[in-house]
Write a protein that holds these residues in place. Sequence first.
Motif, PDB file in Angstrom:
ATOM      1  N   GLY A 128       0.819  -1.198   0.000  1.00 54.55           N
ATOM      2  CA  GLY A 128       0.000   0.000   0.000  1.00 54.55           C
ATOM      3  C   GLY A 128       0.850   1.243   0.000  1.00 54.55           C
ATOM      4  O   GLY A 128       2.075   1.197   0.078  1.00 54.55           O
ATOM      5  N   LYS A 129       0.211   2.363  -0.084  1.00 57.60           N
ATOM      6  CA  LYS A 129       0.911   3.649  -0.060  1.00 57.60           C
ATOM      7  C   LYS A 129       1.326   3.962   1.373  1.00 57.60           C
ATOM      8  O   LYS A 129       0.627   3.647   2.313  1.00 57.60           O
ATOM      9  CB  LYS A 129       0.003   4.754  -0.596  1.00 57.60           C
ATOM     10  CG  LYS A 129      -0.309   4.608  -2.068  1.00 57.60           C
ATOM     11  CD  LYS A 129      -1.160   5.739  -2.566  1.00 57.60           C
ATOM     12  CE  LYS A 129      -1.420   5.559  -4.063  1.00 57.60           C
ATOM     13  NZ  LYS A 129      -2.269   6.606  -4.593  1.00 57.60           N
ATOM     14  N   GLY A 130       2.479   4.587   1.490  1.00 53.36           N
ATOM     15  CA  GLY A 130       2.934   5.009   2.809  1.00 53.36           C
ATOM     16  C   GLY A 130       3.417   3.879   3.696  1.00 53.36           C
ATOM     17  O   GLY A 130       3.438   4.026   4.908  1.00 53.36           O
ATOM     18  N   THR A 131       3.769   2.750   3.114  1.00 53.10           N
ATOM     19  CA  THR A 131       4.291   1.635   3.891  1.00 53.10           C
ATOM     20  C   THR A 131       5.663   1.255   3.363  1.00 53.10           C
ATOM     21  O   THR A 131       6.136   1.793   2.374  1.00 53.10           O
ATOM     22  CB  THR A 131       3.367   0.396   3.790  1.00 53.10           C
ATOM     23  OG1 THR A 131       3.452  -0.127   2.458  1.00 53.10           O
ATOM     24  CG2 THR A 131       1.927   0.740   4.116  1.00 53.10           C
ATOM     25  N   SER A 132       6.292   0.296   4.021  1.00 51.71           N
ATOM     26  CA  SER A 132       7.583  -0.204   3.527  1.00 51.71           C
ATOM     27  C   SER A 132       7.374  -1.141   2.346  1.00 51.71           C
ATOM     28  O   SER A 132       8.309  -1.741   1.848  1.00 51.71           O
ATOM     29  CB  SER A 132       8.330  -0.924   4.649  1.00 51.71           C
ATOM     30  OG  SER A 132       7.596  -2.065   5.067  1.00 51.71           O
ATOM     31  N   SER A 133       6.146  -1.258   1.935  1.00 57.03           N
ATOM     32  CA  SER A 133       5.789  -2.100   0.802  1.00 57.03           C
ATOM     33  C   SER A 133       4.874  -1.298  -0.126  1.00 57.03           C
ATOM     34  O   SER A 133       3.687  -1.579  -0.264  1.00 57.03           O
ATOM     35  CB  SER A 133       5.088  -3.368   1.315  1.00 57.03           C
ATOM     36  OG  SER A 133       4.886  -4.282   0.278  1.00 57.03           O
ATOM     37  N   LEU A 134       5.463  -0.286  -0.752  1.00 50.97           N
ATOM     38  CA  LEU A 134       4.709   0.622  -1.621  1.00 50.97           C
ATOM     39  C   LEU A 134       4.351  -0.076  -2.929  1.00 50.97           C
ATOM     40  O   LEU A 134       5.212  -0.626  -3.609  1.00 50.97           O
ATOM     41  CB  LEU A 134       5.539   1.867  -1.914  1.00 50.97           C
ATOM     42  CG  LEU A 134       4.945   2.841  -2.928  1.00 50.97           C
ATOM     43  CD1 LEU A 134       3.684   3.476  -2.373  1.00 50.97           C
ATOM     44  CD2 LEU A 134       5.954   3.905  -3.298  1.00 50.97           C
ATOM     45  N   LEU A 135       3.087  -0.062  -3.265  1.00 48.78           N
ATOM     46  CA  LEU A 135       2.618  -0.650  -4.509  1.00 48.78           C
ATOM     47  C   LEU A 135       1.571   0.276  -5.100  1.00 48.78           C
ATOM     48  O   LEU A 135       0.611   0.651  -4.427  1.00 48.78           O
ATOM     49  CB  LEU A 135       2.006  -2.028  -4.250  1.00 48.78           C
ATOM     50  CG  LEU A 135       1.674  -2.844  -5.480  1.00 48.78           C
ATOM     51  CD1 LEU A 135       2.967  -3.317  -6.153  1.00 48.78           C
ATOM     52  CD2 LEU A 135       0.835  -4.049  -5.113  1.00 48.78           C
ATOM     53  N   GLU A 136       1.776   0.638  -6.353  1.00 51.45           N
ATOM     54  CA  GLU A 136       0.864   1.562  -7.022  1.00 51.45           C
ATOM     55  C   GLU A 136       0.497   0.986  -8.385  1.00 51.45           C
ATOM     56  O   GLU A 136       1.370   0.661  -9.191  1.00 51.45           O
ATOM     57  CB  GLU A 136       1.553   2.914  -7.188  1.00 51.45           C
ATOM     58  CG  GLU A 136       0.729   3.952  -7.877  1.00 51.45           C
ATOM     59  CD  GLU A 136       1.506   5.255  -8.084  1.00 51.45           C
ATOM     60  OE1 GLU A 136       0.868   6.224  -8.498  1.00 51.45           O
ATOM     61  OE2 GLU A 136       2.722   5.295  -7.856  1.00 51.45           O
ATOM     62  N   LEU A 137      -0.784   0.852  -8.631  1.00 50.58           N
ATOM     63  CA  LEU A 137      -1.276   0.386  -9.920  1.00 50.58           C
ATOM     64  C   LEU A 137      -1.027   1.465 -10.964  1.00 50.58           C
ATOM     65  O   LEU A 137      -1.339   2.639 -10.748  1.00 50.58           O
ATOM     66  CB  LEU A 137      -2.775   0.091  -9.837  1.00 50.58           C
ATOM     67  CG  LEU A 137      -3.454  -0.340 -11.122  1.00 50.58           C
ATOM     68  CD1 LEU A 137      -2.987  -1.734 -11.533  1.00 50.58           C
ATOM     69  CD2 LEU A 137      -4.955  -0.304 -10.964  1.00 50.58           C
ATOM     70  N   ILE A 138      -0.456   1.092 -12.096  1.00 49.56           N
ATOM     71  CA  ILE A 138      -0.209   2.045 -13.173  1.00 49.56           C
ATOM     72  C   ILE A 138      -1.395   2.002 -14.140  1.00 49.56           C
ATOM     73  O   ILE A 138      -1.672   0.965 -14.745  1.00 49.56           O
ATOM     74  CB  ILE A 138       1.105   1.727 -13.913  1.00 49.56           C
ATOM     75  CG1 ILE A 138       2.281   1.878 -12.951  1.00 49.56           C
ATOM     76  CG2 ILE A 138       1.271   2.636 -15.125  1.00 49.56           C
ATOM     77  CD1 ILE A 138       3.604   1.425 -13.517  1.00 49.56           C
ATOM     78  N   ASP A 139      -2.120   3.100 -14.227  1.00 48.14           N
ATOM     79  CA  ASP A 139      -3.258   3.227 -15.130  1.00 48.14           C
ATOM     80  C   ASP A 139      -3.357   4.696 -15.545  1.00 48.14           C
ATOM     81  O   ASP A 139      -4.352   5.370 -15.283  1.00 48.14           O
ATOM     82  CB  ASP A 139      -4.542   2.742 -14.443  1.00 48.14           C
ATOM     83  CG  ASP A 139      -5.744   2.740 -15.378  1.00 48.14           C
ATOM     84  OD1 ASP A 139      -5.553   2.774 -16.620  1.00 48.14           O
ATOM     85  OD2 ASP A 139      -6.886   2.734 -14.864  1.00 48.14           O
ATOM     86  N   ASP A 140      -2.296   5.179 -16.178  1.00 46.03           N
ATOM     87  CA  ASP A 140      -2.196   6.586 -16.548  1.00 46.03           C
ATOM     88  C   ASP A 140      -3.324   7.065 -17.450  1.00 46.03           C
ATOM     89  O   ASP A 140      -3.702   8.232 -17.419  1.00 46.03           O
ATOM     90  CB  ASP A 140      -0.862   6.863 -17.252  1.00 46.03           C
ATOM     91  CG  ASP A 140       0.334   6.557 -16.364  1.00 46.03           C
ATOM     92  OD1 ASP A 140       0.211   6.697 -15.130  1.00 46.03           O
ATOM     93  OD2 ASP A 140       1.380   6.172 -16.912  1.00 46.03           O
TER      94      ASP A 140
END
Length: 145
Positions: A128-140
């Motif tokens: 998730g955002k703001g964690t040591s495990s940042l993951l962001e879906l790319i859908d520009d």
Amino acid sequence: MSGQGAALYGGRFNSKGVPALYASLSVLTALREANQVGDLQPTTLVCYRAAIAMVFDTNDAAALDAAGLDEAALADPSWRDQMKATGEAKTQRFARDLIGAGYNGLLVRSFAKGAGPGDMNLVLWRWGKGTSSLLELIDDEDRLR
């Protein structure tokens, strides 16, 4: 992104009730993973931007051995039978121990038909955002709306 599908049924590296996100490091590996039964089915592939800390690398034979596992145990196709018989497969117990030790995920080779030693998956238990495990879906282009 929720991991609830994996939590609902359990997976090779997550017990029922434990959210997990299973991702592949290459498009071809992702296609193999998503289409393990029968002919190629309609498949939606997405891409993530990631900065993940604390990932257990199963390529580290010494660390894997210290955890009491080897590649054969990771690849064991009977994990579903183990889960039905005892409530938890050996690989799920391994994952539970890693989660308890603070790992966010697991880097492990794909065992899908046709996959080779270089075909890798990333299984995440925390992201998730703001964690040591940042993951962001790319859908520009907002194609997934």
